[in-house]
Design a protein around this motif. Sequence first.
Motif, PDB file in Angstrom:
ATOM      1  N   ALA A   1      -5.609  -1.043  -7.654  1.00  0.00           N
ATOM      2  CA  ALA A   1      -4.790  -2.050  -7.014  1.00  0.00           C
ATOM      3  C   ALA A   1      -4.110  -1.671  -6.348  1.00  0.00           C
ATOM      4  N   GLN A   2      -4.567  -0.355  -6.011  1.00  0.00           N
ATOM      5  CA  GLN A   2      -4.179  -0.152  -3.776  1.00  0.00           C
ATOM      6  C   GLN A   2      -5.469  -0.831  -2.901  1.00  0.00           C
ATOM      7  N   MET A   3      -6.996  -0.857  -4.109  1.00  0.00           N
ATOM      8  CA  MET A   3      -7.874  -1.194  -3.482  1.00  0.00           C
ATOM      9  C   MET A   3      -7.832  -2.249  -3.418  1.00  0.00           C
ATOM     10  N   GLY A   4      -7.322  -3.003  -4.432  1.00  0.00           N
ATOM     11  CA  GLY A   4      -6.956  -4.722  -4.655  1.00  0.00           C
ATOM     12  C   GLY A   4      -5.918  -4.985  -3.161  1.00  0.00           C
ATOM     13  N   VAL A   5      -4.824  -4.489  -3.076  1.00  0.00           N
ATOM     14  CA  VAL A   5      -4.398  -4.366  -2.337  1.00  0.00           C
ATOM     15  C   VAL A   5      -5.179  -4.502  -1.060  1.00  0.00           C
ATOM     16  N   HIS A   6      -5.542  -3.787  -0.318  1.00  0.00           N
ATOM     17  CA  HIS A   6      -7.028  -3.441   0.536  1.00  0.00           C
ATOM     18  C   HIS A   6      -7.693  -4.330   1.081  1.00  0.00           C
ATOM     19  N   LEU A   7      -8.713  -5.112   0.093  1.00  0.00           N
ATOM     20  CA  LEU A   7      -9.220  -5.804  -0.548  1.00  0.00           C
ATOM     21  C   LEU A   7      -8.954  -7.562   0.477  1.00  0.00           C
TER      22      LEU A   7
ATOM     23  N   ALA B   1       1.231  -1.398  -0.108  1.00  0.00           N
ATOM     24  CA  ALA B   1       0.350  -0.187   0.591  1.00  0.00           C
ATOM     25  C   ALA B   1       1.410   1.360  -0.035  1.00  0.00           C
ATOM     26  N   LEU B   2       2.016   1.133   1.030  1.00  0.00           N
ATOM     27  CA  LEU B   2       2.539   2.503   0.990  1.00  0.00           C
ATOM     28  C   LEU B   2       3.055   2.629  -0.731  1.00  0.00           C
ATOM     29  N   LEU B   3       4.091   1.544  -1.313  1.00  0.00           N
ATOM     30  CA  LEU B   3       4.558   1.263  -2.472  1.00  0.00           C
ATOM     31  C   LEU B   3       3.213   2.264  -3.163  1.00  0.00           C
ATOM     32  N   LEU B   4       2.285   1.625  -3.742  1.00  0.00           N
ATOM     33  CA  LEU B   4       1.573   1.858  -4.717  1.00  0.00           C
ATOM     34  C   LEU B   4       1.610   4.009  -4.808  1.00  0.00           C
ATOM     35  N   THR B   5       0.784   4.433  -3.115  1.00  0.00           N
ATOM     36  CA  THR B   5       0.886   5.650  -2.640  1.00  0.00           C
ATOM     37  C   THR B   5       1.991   6.213  -3.144  1.00  0.00           C
ATOM     38  N   ALA B   6       3.217   5.750  -2.280  1.00  0.00           N
ATOM     39  CA  ALA B   6       4.540   6.429  -3.053  1.00  0.00           C
ATOM     40  C   ALA B   6       4.450   7.060  -4.162  1.00  0.00           C
ATOM     41  N   THR B   7       4.364   5.556  -5.152  1.00  0.00           N
ATOM     42  CA  THR B   7       4.215   5.426  -7.327  1.00  0.00           C
ATOM     43  C   THR B   7       3.195   6.320  -7.338  1.00  0.00           C
ATOM     44  N   SER B   8       2.201   6.762  -7.296  1.00  0.00           N
ATOM     45  CA  SER B   8       0.770   7.467  -7.369  1.00  0.00           C
ATOM     46  C   SER B   8       1.566   9.121  -6.940  1.00  0.00           C
ATOM     47  N   PHE B   9       1.753   9.186  -5.873  1.00  0.00           N
ATOM     48  CA  PHE B   9       2.600  10.815  -5.760  1.00  0.00           C
ATOM     49  C   PHE B   9       4.173  11.003  -6.615  1.00  0.00           C
ATOM     50  N   PHE B  10       4.492   9.881  -6.906  1.00  0.00           N
ATOM     51  CA  PHE B  10       5.376  10.073  -7.861  1.00  0.00           C
ATOM     52  C   PHE B  10       5.026  10.587  -9.484  1.00  0.00           C
ATOM     53  N   ILE B  11       4.294   9.238  -9.512  1.00  0.00           N
ATOM     54  CA  ILE B  11       3.643   9.915 -10.778  1.00  0.00           C
ATOM     55  C   ILE B  11       2.732  11.137 -11.174  1.00  0.00           C
TER      56      ILE B  11
ATOM     57  N   THR C   1       5.367  14.438 -11.375  1.00  0.00           N
ATOM     58  CA  THR C   1       7.345  14.569 -12.017  1.00  0.00           C
ATOM     59  C   THR C   1       6.936  14.522 -13.386  1.00  0.00           C
ATOM     60  N   ASP C   2       7.683  14.793 -14.514  1.00  0.00           N
ATOM     61  CA  ASP C   2       7.723  15.050 -16.020  1.00  0.00           C
ATOM     62  C   ASP C   2       7.799  13.788 -16.312  1.00  0.00           C
ATOM     63  N   LEU C   3       8.642  12.430 -16.119  1.00  0.00           N
ATOM     64  CA  LEU C   3       9.053  11.894 -16.495  1.00  0.00           C
ATOM     65  C   LEU C   3       8.273  10.820 -17.099  1.00  0.00           C
ATOM     66  N   VAL C   4       7.035  11.558 -16.800  1.00  0.00           N
ATOM     67  CA  VAL C   4       5.197  10.373 -17.600  1.00  0.00           C
ATOM     68  C   VAL C   4       4.744  11.566 -18.486  1.00  0.00           C
ATOM     69  N   TRP C   5       4.827  10.710 -19.298  1.00  0.00           N
ATOM     70  CA  TRP C   5       4.033  11.620 -20.911  1.00  0.00           C
ATOM     71  C   TRP C   5       2.289  11.606 -19.946  1.00  0.00           C
ATOM     72  N   GLN C   6       2.411  12.937 -19.715  1.00  0.00           N
ATOM     73  CA  GLN C   6       1.129  13.804 -19.694  1.00  0.00           C
ATOM     74  C   GLN C   6      -0.135  13.120 -19.384  1.00  0.00           C
ATOM     75  N   PRO C   7      -0.509  12.848 -20.674  1.00  0.00           N
ATOM     76  CA  PRO C   7      -1.458  12.509 -21.386  1.00  0.00           C
ATOM     77  C   PRO C   7      -1.907  11.351 -20.411  1.00  0.00           C
TER      78      PRO C   7
ATOM     79  N   LEU D   1      -3.176   6.741 -12.708  1.00  0.00           N
ATOM     80  CA  LEU D   1      -3.198   7.309 -11.164  1.00  0.00           C
ATOM     81  C   LEU D   1      -4.863   6.216 -10.985  1.00  0.00           C
ATOM     82  N   ILE D   2      -5.654   5.414 -12.043  1.00  0.00           N
ATOM     83  CA  ILE D   2      -6.822   5.057 -12.159  1.00  0.00           C
ATOM     84  C   ILE D   2      -6.474   3.381 -11.685  1.00  0.00           C
ATOM     85  N   VAL D   3      -5.226   3.267 -12.837  1.00  0.00           N
ATOM     86  CA  VAL D   3      -4.847   1.457 -12.298  1.00  0.00           C
ATOM     87  C   VAL D   3      -4.137   1.366 -11.162  1.00  0.00           C
TER      88      VAL D   3
END
Length: 128
Positions: free
Chosen positions: A68-74, A37-47, A50-56, A62-64
């Motif tokens: 995944a975060q909901m799946g981990v919690h479930l 959960a922490l890894l997915l949260t940190a990845t969301s904030f990073f994405i 950052t400008d490293l990811v294609w903006q569109p 973030l939806i994906v």
Amino acid sequence: MSEQTHGMVKHDLAPGEEEEHSVGARILGYVVGLVLALLLTATSFFIAGTDLVWQPSIPVALIVLAIAQMGVHLVFFLHITTGPDNTNNVLALAFGLLVVFLVVGGTVWIMANLNANMPPMDQIMMRQ
């Protein structure tokens, strides 16, 4: 409580009951869930920041990650699995999601309808 059949031990469990696990195994499951959960949260904030990811593609990413975060919690915290003993839990979760989507969808629908049918603000001010 248990019967011996052909060398295998069969345990009688009521629906919703889990087999007994050691405290260490339970804690390990929670720690793995927390780390994911922490890894997915940190990845969301990073994405998002950052400008490293294609903006569109940022909203899709973030939806994906949210799904995944909901799946981990479930799986790790609510212990929802595909086992036959979890049918009631899955049905309760589905009903809860239905109620949430109806409330949120109905609210958005009503607000959109009000917005479409309200006169502009200058006409409202002229009536006073």
